[in-house]
Design a protein around this motif. Structure first.
Motif, short mmCIF file in Angstrom:
data_model
loop_
_atom_site.label_atom_id
_atom_site.label_comp_id
_atom_site.label_asym_id
_atom_site.label_seq_id
_atom_site.Cartn_x
_atom_site.Cartn_y
_atom_site.Cartn_z
N PRO A 15 0.81 -1.22 0.00
CA PRO A 15 0.00 0.00 0.00
C PRO A 15 0.84 1.27 0.00
O PRO A 15 0.48 2.25 -0.68
CB PRO A 15 -0.81 -0.11 1.31
CG PRO A 15 -0.85 -1.56 1.60
CD PRO A 15 0.45 -2.10 1.12
N ALA A 16 1.96 1.26 0.74
CA ALA A 16 2.80 2.46 0.80
C ALA A 16 3.41 2.77 -0.56
O ALA A 16 3.46 3.94 -0.98
CB ALA A 16 3.90 2.26 1.84
N VAL A 17 3.86 1.75 -1.29
CA VAL A 17 4.45 1.95 -2.62
C VAL A 17 3.41 2.49 -3.60
O VAL A 17 3.68 3.44 -4.36
CB VAL A 17 5.06 0.63 -3.14
CG1 VAL A 17 5.46 0.77 -4.61
CG2 VAL A 17 6.26 0.24 -2.30
N ILE A 18 2.21 1.91 -3.58
CA ILE A 18 1.16 2.36 -4.49
C ILE A 18 0.78 3.81 -4.23
O ILE A 18 0.65 4.63 -5.16
CB ILE A 18 -0.09 1.46 -4.34
CG1 ILE A 18 0.22 0.03 -4.81
CG2 ILE A 18 -1.27 2.02 -5.13
CD1 ILE A 18 0.58 -0.09 -6.26
N LEU A 19 0.62 4.17 -2.97
CA LEU A 19 0.25 5.55 -2.63
C LEU A 19 1.35 6.53 -3.02
O LEU A 19 1.07 7.63 -3.51
CB LEU A 19 -0.04 5.65 -1.14
CG LEU A 19 -1.34 5.00 -0.65
CD1 LEU A 19 -1.43 5.06 0.86
CD2 LEU A 19 -2.56 5.69 -1.28
N THR A 20 2.61 6.13 -2.82
CA THR A 20 3.73 7.01 -3.18
C THR A 20 3.79 7.24 -4.69
O THR A 20 3.98 8.38 -5.15
CB THR A 20 5.06 6.40 -2.69
OG1 THR A 20 4.99 6.21 -1.28
CG2 THR A 20 6.22 7.32 -3.01
N LEU A 21 3.64 6.17 -5.47
CA LEU A 21 3.65 6.30 -6.92
C LEU A 21 2.49 7.17 -7.41
O LEU A 21 2.66 8.03 -8.29
CB LEU A 21 3.59 4.92 -7.57
CG LEU A 21 4.84 4.05 -7.43
CD1 LEU A 21 4.60 2.67 -8.02
CD2 LEU A 21 6.04 4.71 -8.09
N ALA A 22 1.30 6.96 -6.84
CA ALA A 22 0.14 7.75 -7.25
C ALA A 22 0.34 9.22 -6.93
O ALA A 22 0.02 10.10 -7.75
CB ALA A 22 -1.11 7.23 -6.54
N LEU A 23 0.88 9.50 -5.77
CA LEU A 23 1.14 10.90 -5.39
C LEU A 23 2.16 11.52 -6.31
O LEU A 23 2.03 12.69 -6.73
CB LEU A 23 1.64 10.95 -3.95
CG LEU A 23 1.88 12.34 -3.36
CD1 LEU A 23 0.58 13.15 -3.34
CD2 LEU A 23 2.45 12.24 -1.94
N GLY A 24 3.19 10.75 -6.68
CA GLY A 24 4.21 11.27 -7.60
C GLY A 24 3.64 11.58 -8.97
O GLY A 24 3.92 12.63 -9.56
N VAL A 25 2.81 10.66 -9.51
CA VAL A 25 2.19 10.88 -10.82
C VAL A 25 1.29 12.11 -10.81
O VAL A 25 1.35 12.97 -11.72
CB VAL A 25 1.40 9.63 -11.26
CG1 VAL A 25 0.58 9.92 -12.51
CG2 VAL A 25 2.35 8.47 -11.53
N CYS A 26 0.45 12.21 -9.80
CA CYS A 26 -0.46 13.36 -9.70
C CYS A 26 0.30 14.67 -9.58
O CYS A 26 -0.08 15.68 -10.17
CB CYS A 26 -1.40 13.19 -8.51
SG CYS A 26 -2.58 11.83 -8.70
N THR A 27 1.38 14.65 -8.82
CA THR A 27 2.18 15.87 -8.65
C THR A 27 2.83 16.30 -9.95
O THR A 27 2.80 17.49 -10.31
CB THR A 27 3.27 15.63 -7.57
OG1 THR A 27 2.65 15.27 -6.34
CG2 THR A 27 4.10 16.88 -7.36
N VAL A 28 3.41 15.36 -10.69
CA VAL A 28 4.06 15.70 -11.98
C VAL A 28 3.05 16.25 -12.97
O VAL A 28 3.29 17.27 -13.63
CB VAL A 28 4.76 14.45 -12.56
CG1 VAL A 28 5.22 14.71 -13.99
CG2 VAL A 28 5.95 14.06 -11.69
N LEU A 29 1.89 15.60 -13.08
CA LEU A 29 0.88 16.06 -14.03
C LEU A 29 0.35 17.44 -13.65
O LEU A 29 0.14 18.31 -14.52
CB LEU A 29 -0.28 15.06 -14.08
CG LEU A 29 0.02 13.70 -14.71
CD1 LEU A 29 -1.18 12.79 -14.62
CD2 LEU A 29 0.43 13.86 -16.18
N THR A 30 0.14 17.67 -12.37
CA THR A 30 -0.44 18.94 -11.92
C THR A 30 0.55 20.08 -11.98
O THR A 30 0.21 21.20 -12.41
CB THR A 30 -0.99 18.78 -10.48
OG1 THR A 30 -1.91 17.71 -10.44
CG2 THR A 30 -1.67 20.05 -10.02
#
Length: 353
Positions: A122-137
């Motif tokens: 769960p920690a890895v998935i949440l970190t990757l999702a946060l990274g993707v959202c941050t880059v796109l935004t």
């Protein structure tokens, strides 16, 4: 130096397990304990542990017993370890008790590692999702905004929502950071206080899914500790305080304190334990049988083994529940950000034509 600054040193459980097993082997073949510890000190890869063992050797040379010497290092040897060693010195079974302590520590360490590994995914998935959202935004979306402004085109609704959130966070970033800091500090201070500890200990065991795992973990530690100390020949009246402390939960500590008082008045063990309502009827039944047949240590060990297996099963079920929920939540968040970025591309094509 080690005694003066103990908080700057850390000794891993694996070092303590290896030390206990090797010391037991040396003692079994007749090597004096001081010589054995000196040999183990030289072989240890942990500087902190070597420093502790050096102090212990000095104390042994000064005439102190092994249990007293290790009690000077509570950050390395906890109260359970010290109490069992003290009892082993009285009964003359130090080598056997060291093996039992090592086995106990190994099981506790394995249980903790299983729980940690369960949280990695769960920690890895949440970190990757946060990274993707941050880059796109932060990097992709602003480029579309500047282009749309040049063509005087209106941004799609999802994009405007995301931009609004981004602009709000940028405008009030210091207030948000300070607010988060104050909330975090407040929560930590509350949890460190006695009311906060009481609230957490009483609440966590009632949580869905997680509460059952916590309860099993508490009872497993209690029964395992009690079984290990009884098997080492320590009377239950002397071991109970250490076993209560091993639960780490105020709700259970309060209930078991009442059991201790009733035991001292001659009410036995299983009946007061049943009166707390903290243990399942099956466990009470096994404890009663062990108490009546004189095999309480074996009954407690069987309960601990059963709970350990049940914890593994519950953790796997928890992960099975978390994974799809996490995928849906993360997919929804990333999908919203992706749509907010992709929609302006179609809008821009319409604006150009």
């Amino acid at each position: 130096m080690y005694r003066e600054l103990p908080t700057f040193f850390h000794v891993g459980t694996s070092d303590l397990i290896l030390f206990s097993r090797q010391l037991a082997t040396f003692l079994r073949v007749g090597v004096p304990i001081t010589d054995a510890i000196k040999l183990l000190r030289g072989a240890s890869s942990s500087g902190a542990f070597r420093a502790a063992l050096e102090d212990i050797c000095d104390d042994l040379d000064a005439g102190e017993s092994f249990s007293v010497a290790i009690s000077h290092h509570p950050s390395v040897f906890n109260s359970l370890y010290v109490d069992m060693i003290r009892a082993a010195e009285y009964s003359g079974t130090l080598d056997r008790v060291l093996v039992q302590v090592a086995t106990y520590l190994q099981r506790q360490d394995q249980a903790l590692k299983k729980l940690r590994s369960a949280m990695i995914y769960p920690a890895v998935i949440l970190t990757l999702a946060l990274g993707v959202c941050t880059v796109l935004t932060v990097f992709v979306l602003p480029n579309f905004v500047s282009i749309f402004n040049e063509f005087h085109a209106q941004l799609p609704l999802p994009t405007r929502i995301l931009l609004g959130i981004s602009e709000f966070a940028a405008a009030y970033r210091f207030q948000i950071l300070w607010g988060m800091f104050i909330v975090i500090v407040g929560v930590i201070a509350f949890m460190a206080s006695r009311p906060g500890r009481i609230f957490w200990d009483y609440t966590v065991i009632r949580l869905p899914v997680i509460g059952g795992i916590v309860v099993y973990s508490i009872i497993e530690r209690f029964t395992r500790t009690l079984s290990t100390m009884l098997r080492a020949g320590i009377p239950i009246s002397q071991t109970f305080e250490v076993a209560i402390a091993s639960t780490g939960n105020l709700r259970y500590r309060r209930g078991l304190d009442g059991v201790k008082q009733r035991m001292l008045t001659g009410d036995g063990f299983s009946a007061p334990l049943e009166a707390t309502g903290l243990f399942a009827p099956m466990m009470i039944r096994m404890i009663r049988v062990g108490e009546e047949t004189g095999t309480l240590d074996s009954s407690l060990e069987q309960i601990a083994d059963f709970l350990s297996e049940e914890m593994d099963y519950k953790v796997r079920n928890m992960i099975a529940l978390i994974e799809p929920s996490l995928v849906i939540a993360v997919g929804g968040a990333v999908g919203f950000v992706a749509v907010s970025v992709v929609l302006p591309m179609y809008g821009l094509l319409k604006a150009v034509h």
